[in-house]
Motif scaffolding. Sequence first.
Motif, mmCIF file in Angstrom:
data_model
loop_
_atom_site.group_PDB
_atom_site.id
_atom_site.type_symbol
_atom_site.label_atom_id
_atom_site.label_comp_id
_atom_site.label_asym_id
_atom_site.label_seq_id
_atom_site.Cartn_x
_atom_site.Cartn_y
_atom_site.Cartn_z
ATOM 1 N N LEU A 115 2.468 -5.023 -4.134
ATOM 2 C CA LEU A 115 3.685 -4.444 -4.727
ATOM 3 C C LEU A 115 4.924 -5.305 -4.506
ATOM 4 O O LEU A 115 5.892 -5.192 -5.248
ATOM 5 C CB LEU A 115 3.934 -3.049 -4.151
ATOM 6 C CG LEU A 115 3.231 -1.897 -4.845
ATOM 7 C CD1 LEU A 115 3.458 -0.600 -4.068
ATOM 8 C CD2 LEU A 115 3.687 -1.743 -6.278
ATOM 9 N N SER B 290 2.893 -2.177 -11.237
ATOM 10 C CA SER B 290 2.214 -1.138 -10.467
ATOM 11 C C SER B 290 0.936 -1.727 -9.883
ATOM 12 O O SER B 290 0.479 -2.788 -10.300
ATOM 13 C CB SER B 290 1.891 0.081 -11.341
ATOM 14 O OG SER B 290 0.983 -0.272 -12.366
ATOM 15 N N GLU C 297 0.156 -4.633 -14.403
ATOM 16 C CA GLU C 297 -0.532 -3.725 -13.483
ATOM 17 C C GLU C 297 -1.618 -4.508 -12.752
ATOM 18 O O GLU C 297 -2.471 -5.123 -13.385
ATOM 19 C CB GLU C 297 -1.168 -2.546 -14.217
ATOM 20 C CG GLU C 297 -1.894 -1.617 -13.253
ATOM 21 C CD GLU C 297 -2.567 -0.443 -13.939
ATOM 22 O OE1 GLU C 297 -2.519 0.656 -13.373
ATOM 23 O OE2 GLU C 297 -3.153 -0.631 -15.016
#
Length: 78
Positions: free
Chosen positions: A59, A66, A38
């Motif tokens: 991304l 994420s 993340e």
Amino acid sequence: MPVQYVDDSTITARVKARLAENKQVSVMRLSVETLGGEVLLSGFALTPEERALAGGLALTVSGVQSVRNNIEVRTNAK
């Protein structure tokens, strides 16, 4: 197909490089951290478009699960 593990420091470096390649994003005002795939983006953008672009670029990096986009828009953040 085997899953390829990419460590967090590699992801952080790749995200920073991707942001630096784009002339519409100022990587100097941004911070990138990664934990468990993340990505956390923080810092300041001059426009909402720059903020959104930074999140979108992050991304696209291999290994990113994420993105938490905590970039603040400040029109005077030069």
